[in-house]
Write an enzyme that holds these catalytic residues in place. Structure first.
Site, PDB file in Angstrom:
ATOM      1  N   ILE A   1       0.824  -1.209   0.000  1.00  0.00           N
ATOM      2  CA  ILE A   1       0.000   0.000   0.000  1.00  0.00           C
ATOM      3  C   ILE A   1       0.859   1.261   0.000  1.00  0.00           C
ATOM      4  O   ILE A   1       0.427   2.302  -0.487  1.00  0.00           O
ATOM      5  CB  ILE A   1      -0.994   0.022   1.179  1.00  0.00           C
ATOM      6  CG1 ILE A   1      -0.271   0.142   2.519  1.00  0.00           C
ATOM      7  CG2 ILE A   1      -1.895  -1.197   1.156  1.00  0.00           C
ATOM      8  CD1 ILE A   1      -1.208   0.369   3.681  1.00  0.00           C
TER       9      ILE A   1
ATOM     10  N   TYR B   1       2.808  -8.371  17.256  1.00  0.00           N
ATOM     11  CA  TYR B   1       2.241  -7.518  16.214  1.00  0.00           C
ATOM     12  C   TYR B   1       1.059  -6.712  16.748  1.00  0.00           C
ATOM     13  O   TYR B   1       0.983  -5.486  16.538  1.00  0.00           O
ATOM     14  CB  TYR B   1       1.791  -8.367  15.023  1.00  0.00           C
ATOM     15  CG  TYR B   1       1.174  -7.574  13.901  1.00  0.00           C
ATOM     16  CD1 TYR B   1       1.948  -6.716  13.127  1.00  0.00           C
ATOM     17  CD2 TYR B   1      -0.182  -7.678  13.609  1.00  0.00           C
ATOM     18  CE1 TYR B   1       1.385  -5.976  12.093  1.00  0.00           C
ATOM     19  CE2 TYR B   1      -0.757  -6.941  12.585  1.00  0.00           C
ATOM     20  CZ  TYR B   1       0.028  -6.091  11.831  1.00  0.00           C
ATOM     21  OH  TYR B   1      -0.539  -5.361  10.809  1.00  0.00           O
TER      22      TYR B   1
ATOM     23  N   LYS C   1       0.543  -2.516  17.214  1.00  0.00           N
ATOM     24  CA  LYS C   1      -0.553  -1.779  16.584  1.00  0.00           C
ATOM     25  C   LYS C   1      -1.395  -1.036  17.610  1.00  0.00           C
ATOM     26  O   LYS C   1      -1.899   0.060  17.339  1.00  0.00           O
ATOM     27  CB  LYS C   1      -1.412  -2.731  15.741  1.00  0.00           C
ATOM     28  CG  LYS C   1      -0.682  -3.274  14.522  1.00  0.00           C
ATOM     29  CD  LYS C   1      -0.250  -2.140  13.614  1.00  0.00           C
ATOM     30  CE  LYS C   1       0.724  -2.517  12.543  1.00  0.00           C
ATOM     31  NZ  LYS C   1       1.135  -1.409  11.694  1.00  0.00           N
TER      32      LYS C   1
ATOM     33  N   THR D   1      -0.981  -8.219   0.582  1.00  0.00           N
ATOM     34  CA  THR D   1       0.385  -7.734   0.384  1.00  0.00           C
ATOM     35  C   THR D   1       1.382  -8.780   0.871  1.00  0.00           C
ATOM     36  O   THR D   1       1.014  -9.802   1.437  1.00  0.00           O
ATOM     37  CB  THR D   1       0.636  -6.420   1.154  1.00  0.00           C
ATOM     38  OG1 THR D   1       0.653  -6.701   2.563  1.00  0.00           O
ATOM     39  CG2 THR D   1      -0.440  -5.392   0.863  1.00  0.00           C
TER      40      THR D   1
END
Length: 376
Positions: free
Chosen positions: A99, A253, A257, A290
């Protein structure tokens, strides 16, 4: 008469057994489908080894499904209008794939000057040229070396920007890793925490004076942190922030975030208190197909990802919306956006100002920052 009743009885038995058999077959099919869906969308290729890991995987599945539903239901709102802004300077981390590359494409089409911070500037420049005819647009790119996991590299990158430009209008913290094997950086930070959060936190600190210079009442400067819906199940482990005692990729992870969301909300409150013209936003770009999924089980079913995940171009829309949309100019900062609108759900911890402040100060201590946006 007895014979007819017997026949009727056996017919009923056969029908009942047939229905039972069909029911069992249907449930078996459902269970097999659910098991396959779980197995091929695990955050790791390994088998979970404890109840905690199984619980984490199931939680990710649940949040991921909610994310896919959100992407489907609100796909019509996932739109961003581009307009020319030749006087604006944008800084983005990452950008040679996914992105990030599509974000750069959109910013260039707005005639901006885009500074790209990546580990391999040459490959990033070639990737951008493969999408954008730079000779026939007003937008310009400057590719600089940046390893966001290395705090020394972050400082050097910021110094290069300050030497070339007196202001920065947009800072998009895009670079990231997901579900990677355990690794400590040169600064002794866990890699997810360093790449996804701490490097960007430091960059915001170093470039904040330039962002403040760029903003005004009519058009604020903006910081966009690209987070994820999995922040919903994130937890800040203050006692073992670098996961030296226990490590699970999904936990690391989601922690990184959530860290982005907490930092976003507190920084905005600090800026608002001082009346400074900078808008800080966090975004969930969607479930996007992705290379970030390279460590997951989804690599075994790439056709499924293409079928139900967003494309990188679709995933770039909300970050760009957060960066340039005039619709957000009069909205409160610290928002968490999804599909170009305020997200429906946010981790309850992020709604507690004291907990946001606690983690913000904890982050400053980790990096040795005495005064955010000021000293050191």
């Amino acid at each position: 008469m007895v014979s007819r009743r017997a026949n009727l009885f056996w017919c009923c038995v056969i029908r009942f057994k047939t229905k039972m058999l069909l029911t069992i077959i249907i449930w078996l099919i459902i269970l097999i489908v659910l098991f396959c869906a779980f197995w091929f969308s695990k955050t790791t290729r390994d088998i979970p080894k404890s109840w905690y890991e199984w619980k984490m995987e199931l939680s990710f599945q649940y949040v991921g499904i909610l994310g896919l539903i959100d992407d489907f239901m609100y796909r019509s709102s996932n739109k961003v209008e581009l307009y020319t802004q030749p006087d604006r300077i944008a800084v983005i981390t990452g950008g040679n794939r996914g992105i990030g590359l599509r974000i750069i494409q959109k910013l260039l089409n707005c005639d901006m000057t885009v500074i790209i911070g990546v580990r391999d500037p040459n490959s990033a420049e070639e990737a951008v040229k493969s999408l954008v005819d730079l000779e026939n647009i007003e937008g310009k790119i400057i590719c600089e070396h940046l390893d966001v996991a290395n705090m020394k590299s972050v400082k050097e990158f910021a110094e290069k920007i300050k030497a070339k430009f007196s202001k920065v209008d947009l800072l998009i913290n895009n670079a990231g890793i997901m579900f990677a094997p355990y690794k400590l950086t040169e600064d002794e930070f866990e890699s997810h925490l360093a790449v996804n959060y701490l490097g960007h936190f430091l960059l915001q600190h170093l470039l904040l004076p330039e962002l403040i210079k760029a903003g005004n009442k009519e058009r604020k400067a903006r910081i966009v942190n690209i987070s994820s819906c999995v922040h919903l199940i994130g937890r800040i482990n203050y006692e073992d922030i670098n996961a030296k005692k226990y490590y699970y990729p999904a936990a690391a992870y989601s922690q990184s975030k959530l860290a982005q969301i907490l930092s976003t909300r507190h920084l905005q409150s600090v800026l608002d208190l001082q009346g400074l013209p900078v808008l800080v936003l966090a975004v969930h770009p969607g479930i996007v197909n992705t290379d970030l999924f390279e460590y997951t089980s989804t690599t075994s079913v790439p056709f499924i990802k293409k079928l139900i995940f967003k494309t990188p171009e679709e995933g770039s829309r909300t970050p760009v919306f957060a960066a340039i949309s005039p619709k957000l100019e009069d909205r409160e900062g610290g928002l968490y956006l999804s599909n170009c609108r305020k997200a429906l759900s946010i981790n309850p911890v992020a709604l507690n100002p004291k907990k946001c402040e606690k983690f913000f100060k904890f982050s400053c201590d980790l990096l040795g920052i005495e005064e955010f946006g000021g000293k050191k």
